[in-house]
Design a protein around this motif. Structure first.
Motif, mmCIF file in Angstrom:
data_model
loop_
_atom_site.group_PDB
_atom_site.id
_atom_site.type_symbol
_atom_site.label_atom_id
_atom_site.label_comp_id
_atom_site.label_asym_id
_atom_site.label_seq_id
_atom_site.Cartn_x
_atom_site.Cartn_y
_atom_site.Cartn_z
ATOM 1 N N ILE A 126 10.697 2.356 6.703
ATOM 2 C CA ILE A 126 10.261 3.116 5.534
ATOM 3 C C ILE A 126 11.457 3.756 4.830
ATOM 4 N N ASP A 174 1.493 2.587 3.437
ATOM 5 C CA ASP A 174 2.183 2.230 2.200
ATOM 6 C C ASP A 174 1.208 1.651 1.182
ATOM 7 N N ARG A 177 0.289 3.401 -2.444
ATOM 8 C CA ARG A 177 0.509 2.709 -3.719
ATOM 9 C C ARG A 177 -0.762 2.706 -4.577
ATOM 10 N N LYS A 203 9.398 1.833 0.509
ATOM 11 C CA LYS A 203 8.282 1.818 1.447
ATOM 12 C C LYS A 203 7.931 3.250 1.865
ATOM 13 N N TYR A 236 5.264 6.340 3.740
ATOM 14 C CA TYR A 236 4.384 6.689 4.860
ATOM 15 C C TYR A 236 4.119 8.190 4.819
#
Length: 274
Positions: A120, A147, A151, A199, A201
């Motif tokens: 990430i 992720d 998004r 990325k 989290y």
């Protein structure tokens, strides 16, 4: 082990901050942390009160070699102040912190462990909101975990809690860093990072206790805030982050909620807290 990961912490402070809040924030990221940061960067965004200067001097003396202070002659706003501070962060992993919030004692330990285990670029968490007593949570600001979920969520709402983020400096710089967008500098940055393939989290527990209450909600209402939000949504549309349908949905729902009379906002807020 997570102890091998070097970490900078980035803060910005301006004249309206309360010295006791700043002290409590610093205690939480140094005195009480199970894994202490290697560097703390504090940007003084414009002239400060003498009380704040005294509080900063105390921590400067206490954290020799750890606390780096950047002094700006004029107030430039949060986004520009953070960009300036980010340039002085020595390490690629940077944790954000507001000077009136409180990090849990294992915040950095938990986030560093996620960076070790997962591929990430940025990690945030839930936050626990409180009015006066930090031990009494009035609400949680929850955000999605994966992720993919982040998004999707980002097309409607801010998918990260800014005061709880830890990110790779290189990925923030790659996306263009913070840019002027009143009240939405962080959301704008996350959107650009998503478009640049970063990325994400979110840890599914609160790692930061955040001062909330009606005063904060009131600041996020009114015509000025509503118009700023429309400009932000236009930015998202123009850079291809959302489509026209999503733009219309977002503006319609948010504009109405922002321009409600403050008296009604207070009544709604009170009802939600009881």
């Amino acid at each position: 082990m997570t102890m091998n990961l070097n970490l900078s912490v980035l803060l910005s402070i301006y004249h309206k901050e309360k010295p006791e809040y700043f002290d409590r924030a610093m205690q939480s990221i140094w005195d009480e942390q199970s894994i202490k940061p290697n560097q703390i960067v504090l940007v003084k965004d414009g002239p400060l009160t003498q009380e704040l200067e005294d509080a900063i001097s105390y921590w400067k003396e206490k954290l020799k070699g750890v606390l780096d202070i950047i002094t700006l002659e004029e107030n430039v706003g949060l986004g520009d102040a953070l960009n300036i501070g980010l340039q002085q962060c020595k390490y690629d992993l940077v944790a954000r912190m507001d000077t009136d919030d409180i990090s849990t004692s294992d915040r950095f330990k938990e986030q560093l462990a996620v960076f070790e285990k997962k591929d990430i670029d940025i990690c945030s968490s839930w936050v626990a909101e409180f009015d006066k007593d930090e031990s009494t949570t009035v609400s949680f600001r929850k955000v999605p975990e994966s992720d993919e979920e982040i998004r999707h969520f980002a097309k409607k709402r801010n998918p990260l809690n800014h005061p709880a983020v830890m990110y790779r400096k290189s990925k923030v710089v790659e996306a263009g860093g913070y840019q002027k967008m009143m009240w939405f500098e962080d959301y704008y940055l996350w959107s650009k990072m998503i478009l640049h393939g970063a990325k994400f989290y979110n840890i599914q527990e609160p790692l930061v206790h955040m001062r909330a209450g009606y005063g904060q909600l009131e600041r996020r209402s009114g015509m000025k805030y509503a118009l700023s939000e429309i400009e932000f949504q236009k930015k998202l549309l123009n850079m291809g982050f959302i489509d026209k349908g999503e733009f219309i949905r977002n503006v319609s729902l948010r504009f109405i909620s922002r321009i409600l009379p403050k008296r009604l906002v207070k009544i709604i807020y009170t009802k939600l807290r009881t």
